[in-house]
Design an enzyme around this catalytic site. Structure first.
Site, PDB file in Angstrom:
ATOM      1  N   GLY A 167      14.376 -30.781  46.590  1.00  0.00           N
ATOM      2  CA  GLY A 167      15.349 -29.384  47.159  1.00  0.00           C
ATOM      3  C   GLY A 167      16.903 -29.216  47.384  1.00  0.00           C
ATOM      4  O   GLY A 167      17.585 -27.917  46.921  1.00  0.00           O
ATOM      5  N   ARG A 180      12.311 -22.830  32.066  1.00  0.00           N
ATOM      6  CA  ARG A 180      12.632 -22.069  33.273  1.00  0.00           C
ATOM      7  C   ARG A 180      12.808 -20.780  33.775  1.00  0.00           C
ATOM      8  O   ARG A 180      12.518 -19.609  34.207  1.00  0.00           O
ATOM      9  CB  ARG A 180      13.692 -23.395  33.469  1.00  0.00           C
ATOM     10  CG  ARG A 180      13.168 -24.766  34.262  1.00  0.00           C
ATOM     11  CD  ARG A 180      14.248 -25.256  34.684  1.00  0.00           C
ATOM     12  NE  ARG A 180      14.422 -25.331  36.437  1.00  0.00           N
ATOM     13  CZ  ARG A 180      15.445 -24.715  36.493  1.00  0.00           C
ATOM     14  NH1 ARG A 180      16.154 -24.178  35.821  1.00  0.00           N
ATOM     15  NH2 ARG A 180      15.591 -24.398  37.694  1.00  0.00           N
ATOM     16  N   TYR A 194      10.468 -18.321  35.691  1.00  0.00           N
ATOM     17  CA  TYR A 194      11.635 -18.154  37.024  1.00  0.00           C
ATOM     18  C   TYR A 194      13.369 -17.417  36.759  1.00  0.00           C
ATOM     19  O   TYR A 194      13.926 -16.924  37.922  1.00  0.00           O
ATOM     20  CB  TYR A 194      12.615 -19.577  37.854  1.00  0.00           C
ATOM     21  CG  TYR A 194      11.717 -20.536  37.952  1.00  0.00           C
ATOM     22  CD1 TYR A 194      10.319 -20.811  38.399  1.00  0.00           C
ATOM     23  CD2 TYR A 194      12.332 -21.742  37.665  1.00  0.00           C
ATOM     24  CE1 TYR A 194      10.065 -21.665  38.991  1.00  0.00           C
ATOM     25  CE2 TYR A 194      11.274 -22.999  37.336  1.00  0.00           C
ATOM     26  CZ  TYR A 194      10.095 -22.711  38.500  1.00  0.00           C
ATOM     27  OH  TYR A 194       9.407 -24.031  38.312  1.00  0.00           O
ATOM     28  N   TYR A 214      12.739 -30.546  35.013  1.00  0.00           N
ATOM     29  CA  TYR A 214      11.841 -29.467  34.878  1.00  0.00           C
ATOM     30  C   TYR A 214      12.519 -29.007  33.855  1.00  0.00           C
ATOM     31  O   TYR A 214      11.537 -27.709  33.311  1.00  0.00           O
ATOM     32  CB  TYR A 214      11.858 -28.601  35.775  1.00  0.00           C
ATOM     33  CG  TYR A 214      11.495 -29.225  37.219  1.00  0.00           C
ATOM     34  CD1 TYR A 214      10.634 -30.097  37.790  1.00  0.00           C
ATOM     35  CD2 TYR A 214      12.109 -29.692  37.871  1.00  0.00           C
ATOM     36  CE1 TYR A 214      10.395 -30.697  38.553  1.00  0.00           C
ATOM     37  CE2 TYR A 214      12.156 -30.417  38.948  1.00  0.00           C
ATOM     38  CZ  TYR A 214      11.396 -30.027  39.590  1.00  0.00           C
ATOM     39  OH  TYR A 214      11.672 -31.437  40.166  1.00  0.00           O
ATOM     40  N   CYS A 262       6.153 -16.899  19.509  1.00  0.00           N
ATOM     41  CA  CYS A 262       5.548 -15.888  19.013  1.00  0.00           C
ATOM     42  C   CYS A 262       4.601 -15.315  19.948  1.00  0.00           C
ATOM     43  O   CYS A 262       4.110 -15.526  20.689  1.00  0.00           O
ATOM     44  CB  CYS A 262       4.308 -15.732  18.145  1.00  0.00           C
ATOM     45  SG  CYS A 262       3.865 -14.315  17.614  1.00  0.00           S
ATOM     46  N   GLU A 275      14.046 -37.186  48.322  1.00  0.00           N
ATOM     47  CA  GLU A 275      13.365 -37.635  47.201  1.00  0.00           C
ATOM     48  C   GLU A 275      13.631 -35.887  46.288  1.00  0.00           C
ATOM     49  O   GLU A 275      12.843 -35.316  45.947  1.00  0.00           O
ATOM     50  CB  GLU A 275      11.727 -37.181  47.187  1.00  0.00           C
ATOM     51  CG  GLU A 275      11.415 -36.201  48.171  1.00  0.00           C
ATOM     52  CD  GLU A 275       9.485 -36.190  48.480  1.00  0.00           C
ATOM     53  OE1 GLU A 275       8.807 -37.483  48.770  1.00  0.00           O
ATOM     54  OE2 GLU A 275       9.464 -35.244  49.157  1.00  0.00           O
ATOM     55  N   PRO A 276      15.159 -36.605  46.285  1.00  0.00           N
ATOM     56  CA  PRO A 276      15.180 -35.813  45.662  1.00  0.00           C
ATOM     57  C   PRO A 276      14.784 -35.031  43.543  1.00  0.00           C
ATOM     58  O   PRO A 276      15.098 -36.780  43.140  1.00  0.00           O
ATOM     59  CB  PRO A 276      16.890 -35.516  44.915  1.00  0.00           C
ATOM     60  CG  PRO A 276      17.396 -36.615  45.514  1.00  0.00           C
ATOM     61  CD  PRO A 276      16.039 -37.369  46.135  1.00  0.00           C
ATOM     62  N   GLY A 277      14.707 -34.304  42.698  1.00  0.00           N
ATOM     63  CA  GLY A 277      14.707 -34.785  40.947  1.00  0.00           C
ATOM     64  C   GLY A 277      15.450 -33.474  40.634  1.00  0.00           C
ATOM     65  O   GLY A 277      16.592 -34.439  39.698  1.00  0.00           O
TER      66      GLY A 277
HETATM   67  N1  LLP Z   1       9.293 -33.490  46.372  1.00  0.00           N
HETATM   68  C1  LLP Z   1       8.296 -32.842  45.986  1.00  0.00           C
HETATM   69  C2  LLP Z   1       7.400 -33.198  47.227  1.00  0.00           C
HETATM   70  C3  LLP Z   1       8.181 -31.738  45.644  1.00  0.00           C
HETATM   71  O1  LLP Z   1       7.304 -30.695  45.286  1.00  0.00           O
HETATM   72  C4  LLP Z   1       9.851 -31.708  44.743  1.00  0.00           C
HETATM   73  C5  LLP Z   1       9.649 -30.705  43.863  1.00  0.00           C
HETATM   74  C6  LLP Z   1      10.894 -32.708  44.980  1.00  0.00           C
HETATM   75  C7  LLP Z   1      10.163 -33.444  45.747  1.00  0.00           C
HETATM   76  C8  LLP Z   1      11.686 -32.288  44.291  1.00  0.00           C
HETATM   77  O2  LLP Z   1      12.261 -30.828  44.582  1.00  0.00           O
HETATM   78  P1  LLP Z   1      13.872 -30.907  43.433  1.00  0.00           P
HETATM   79  O3  LLP Z   1      14.805 -31.648  44.414  1.00  0.00           O
HETATM   80  O4  LLP Z   1      13.341 -31.621  41.980  1.00  0.00           O
HETATM   81  O5  LLP Z   1      13.816 -29.578  43.872  1.00  0.00           O
HETATM   82  N2  LLP Z   1       9.900 -26.980  38.533  1.00  0.00           N
HETATM   83  C9  LLP Z   1      11.164 -26.844  39.606  1.00  0.00           C
HETATM   84  C10 LLP Z   1      11.188 -26.864  40.478  1.00  0.00           C
HETATM   85  C11 LLP Z   1       9.602 -27.106  41.497  1.00  0.00           C
HETATM   86  C12 LLP Z   1       9.540 -28.715  41.736  1.00  0.00           C
HETATM   87  C13 LLP Z   1       8.851 -28.779  42.986  1.00  0.00           C
HETATM   88  N3  LLP Z   1       8.256 -29.660  43.422  1.00  0.00           N
HETATM   89  C14 LLP Z   1      12.376 -25.749  38.971  1.00  0.00           C
HETATM   90  O6  LLP Z   1      13.214 -26.425  37.876  1.00  0.00           O
HETATM   91  O7  LLP Z   1      12.943 -25.490  39.884  1.00  0.00           O
END
Ligand code: LLP
Length: 422
Positions: free
Chosen positions: A224, A306, A310, A375, A339, A265-267
Site C-alpha cells: 500500500g 484506473r 478511481y 494494475y 465504445c 508486500e508491495p505491489g
Molecule cells: N497485500 C495485499 C493483501 C493486497 O490486497 C494488496 C493489494 C497488496 C498487498 C499490494 O498493495 P499495493 O502495494 O499495490 O498498494 N488496484 C489498485 C490497488 C488495489 C490492490 C488490491 N490489493 C490500484 O490500481 O491502485
C-alpha cells in the site's frame, strides 16, 4: 497550475523507435527500473530481518516475476490461480503466501504442497484447521482502520470485508486451540496508497496481535506504499516510514524477548513507475467554443482502467511522430477507444471529464502514458469491444528490447466459446 509531465525512463527517440518496431498500443517495462525498486524495497528498515513479497496482482508477467525471484523477493498471491501461475514460473511453494478473499477450491492440493496460507476469515481458519491440524498458519486481521488513495482501495475498518475483525481475537484463539494450530504470522494490509500515519498506527496494533500469539515469528504489514505518479503527487519514503516501526520491533523484543521478522508486500511500489504505455493519437474532435478538445488514443480502459475506476491520474506526454518538440501546449480531454463514455483518461472520480495541459498533438503523434506498471496490464477491462490484449516489451539491462507478450490474436479472444446455435 499543474506542471507538464515528462517521460520517466524512456527517451523520445526510443518512443518513436519502439512504436515503429512493435506498433501501438504497447506496454514497455524497464528491467533496470524494476531492479532498482527491488533494491529500495529490500533496504526497508528492520530490526531483526526482512521478508519482501511481491503482490503479483500488480503485474504478473512471467518476466517480471523472474526479476523479482532473482532478487530474492517472495510472492503474495491473492487467488489460487495466482498461486498456480507463480508455481508454474518456478517459485517454490514455500515462497508463496496465499491471501485470498475466496476460499481456494484447490485448497488441499495447494496448501498440501507447502504454499503458505493467510487465513482471512474465521471460516477460512476453521477449514484450515480441519484439513491441516497442528500446522503453521498466518492470520490476517482487519485492524479497525484503513486508508487508500480512494475509498475503493481502502481495505480496513467497518466498511471492509478483508481480514478478521480485530475484536474477534478470542474466537480466533478458540479455533487455533481446537486444531492445535501454530500461528507463525500475523498480517494486516489496510489499503493501497495509504496514509503513512495510518499505516504506522496499524503497525502498532499488528504488534499487539503478535503479543497474543507467542508462536508468531513474522509480522506482515502488507503493502500500500504510496507512489506519486504525477509530478504533484508525493511518494512514501520507505526509509522514513520504516524507521519508527523498526524501533517498535526493538521495543517489542525488549519487552517480550522475541525478535520478530518484518514482512512487507508491495505491489505498486515495486512496479508502478517501471512501465509506460505507448499510444498513438487516432483522432481529434471538439465540442465547440464552450466545450472541450478531445484527443482519442488507440488504447483505452482495456489497457488501463484506473482512470475510469478511481479517477486515477497518469502522466500523458506528447511525442511528435517525426521528431522535434510540440510547438505549444494545449488543454485536452484524453479519451480511450472503447465504445463507453466512461473511457476517459482525464476524469475526476465519478466521471466528470477534466482537461490536461499537454504538448500539442496531431493525429499520428504518440502519447506516452506513464506509471502504468501496476494494475494496468493486469487489471484492465481487456477484450471489451473485442480489443485484443496489448503487447508488452521489456527493456533489458543489456540494452536489448524483447517482446514479452505478443498482441493477442483476435481469433483467440473467443477461443473458449462453443457455438451451439445453428
Ligand atoms: N497485500 C495485499 C493483501 C493486497 O490486497 C494488496 C493489494 C497488496 C498487498 C499490494 O498493495 P499495493 O502495494 O499495490 O498498494 N488496484 C489498485 C490497488 C488495489 C490492490 C488490491 N490489493 C490500484 O490500481 O491502485
Amino acid at each position: 497550475m499543474t506542471s507538464i509531465e515528462k517521460l520517466k525512463f524512456l527517451k523520445e527517440d526510443q518512443v518513436r523507435t519502439l512504436a515503429k518496431e512493435f506498433g501501438t498500443p504497447l506496454f514497455v517495462y524497464s528491467e533496470k527500473e524494476i531492479e532498482q525498486k527491488c533494491d529500495d524495497t529490500l533496504a526497508f528498515p528492520n530490526a531483526f530481518g526482512l521478508q519482501v513479497r511481491y503482490a503479483m496482482k500488480a503485474n504478473p508477467n512471467s518476466n517480471i516475476l523472474q526479476i523479482m525471484k532473482k532478487k530474492g523477493i517472495l510472492i503474495d498471491a491473492s487467488s489460487e490461480h495466482e498461486v498456480v501461475r507463480a508455481l508454474h514460473f518456478g517459485f517454490s511453494p514455500e515462497s508463496i503466501m496465499l491471501t485470498s478473499q475466496e476460499f481456494p477450491k484447490a485448497f488441499v492440493e495447494l496448501i498440501g504442497k507447502g504454499v503458505k496460507f493467510n487465513a482471512c476469515s474465521l471460516r477460512q481458519l476453521e477449514l484450515f484447521g480441519q484439513h491441516f491440524p497442528g500446522k503453521s498458519v498466518s492470520i490476517r486481521f482487519n485492524p479497525g482502520l484503513g486508508s487508500g488513495h480512494t475509498k475503493k482501495t481502502d481495505v480496513g475498518g467497518v466498511t471492509s470485508s478483508f481480514g478478521i475483525w480485530h475484536e474477534k481475537l478470542e474466537e480466533v484463539k478458540a479455533i487455533v486451540n481446537k486444531y492445535n494450530l501454530v500461528v507463525e504470522k500475523v498480517h494486516t494490509h489496510i489499503g493501497s496508497g495509504s496514509d503513512p500515519e495510518v499505516w504506522k498506527a496499524v503497525a502498532k496494533y499488528t504488534l499487539e496481535y503478535a503479543e497474543s500469539f507467542p508462536s508468531v515469528t513474522v509480522v506482515s504489514l502488507g503493502g500500500g506504499y504510496k507512489v506519486g505518479r504525477m509530478e504533484d503527487e508525493k511518494s512514501t519514503n520507505l526509509q522514513t516510514i520504516g524507521a519508527p516501526v523498526k524501533i517498535q520491533f526493538e521495543e517489542f523484543a525488549k519487552k517480550h524477548g522475541r525478535k520478530l521478522i518484518l514482512e512487507i508486500e508491495p505491489g505498486t511500489y515495486l512496479i508502478a513507475l517501471c512501465g509506460a504505455l505507448l499510444t498513438t493519437v487516432d483522432d481529434k474532435v471538439d465540442t465547440g467554443k464552450h466545450g472541450f478538445q478531445f484527443l482519442k488514443l488507440d488504447t483505452g480502459m482495456d489497457s488501463n482502467t484506473r482512470p475510469s475506476l478511481y479517477g486515477a491520474r497518469h502522466p500523458l506526454i506528447t511525442v511528435k511522430k517525426d521528431g522535434g518538440i510540440p510547438s505549444s501546449h494545449k488543454e485536452y480531454v484524453v479519451v480511450g477507444h472503447c465504445c463507453e463514455s466512461g473511457d476517459v483518461f482525464t476524469q475526476k472520480e465519478g466521471g466528470e471529464p477534466i482537461t490536461r495541459l499537454m504538448g500539442e498533438a496531431e493525429i499520428g503523434d504518440y502519447v506516452v502514458m506513464e506509471a502504468i506498471g501496476a494494475y494496468c496490464s493486469s487489471m484492465s477491462t481487456k477484450n471489451y469491444n473485442s480489443f485484443p490484449e496489448t503487447a508488452e516489451v521489456l527493456l533489458r539491462k543489456n540494452g536489448e528490447t524483447k517482446l514479452i507478450r505478443k498482441k493477442e490474436p483476435v481469433m483467440e479472444i473467443f477461443r473458449n466459446e462453443i457455438l451451439v446455435v445453428e
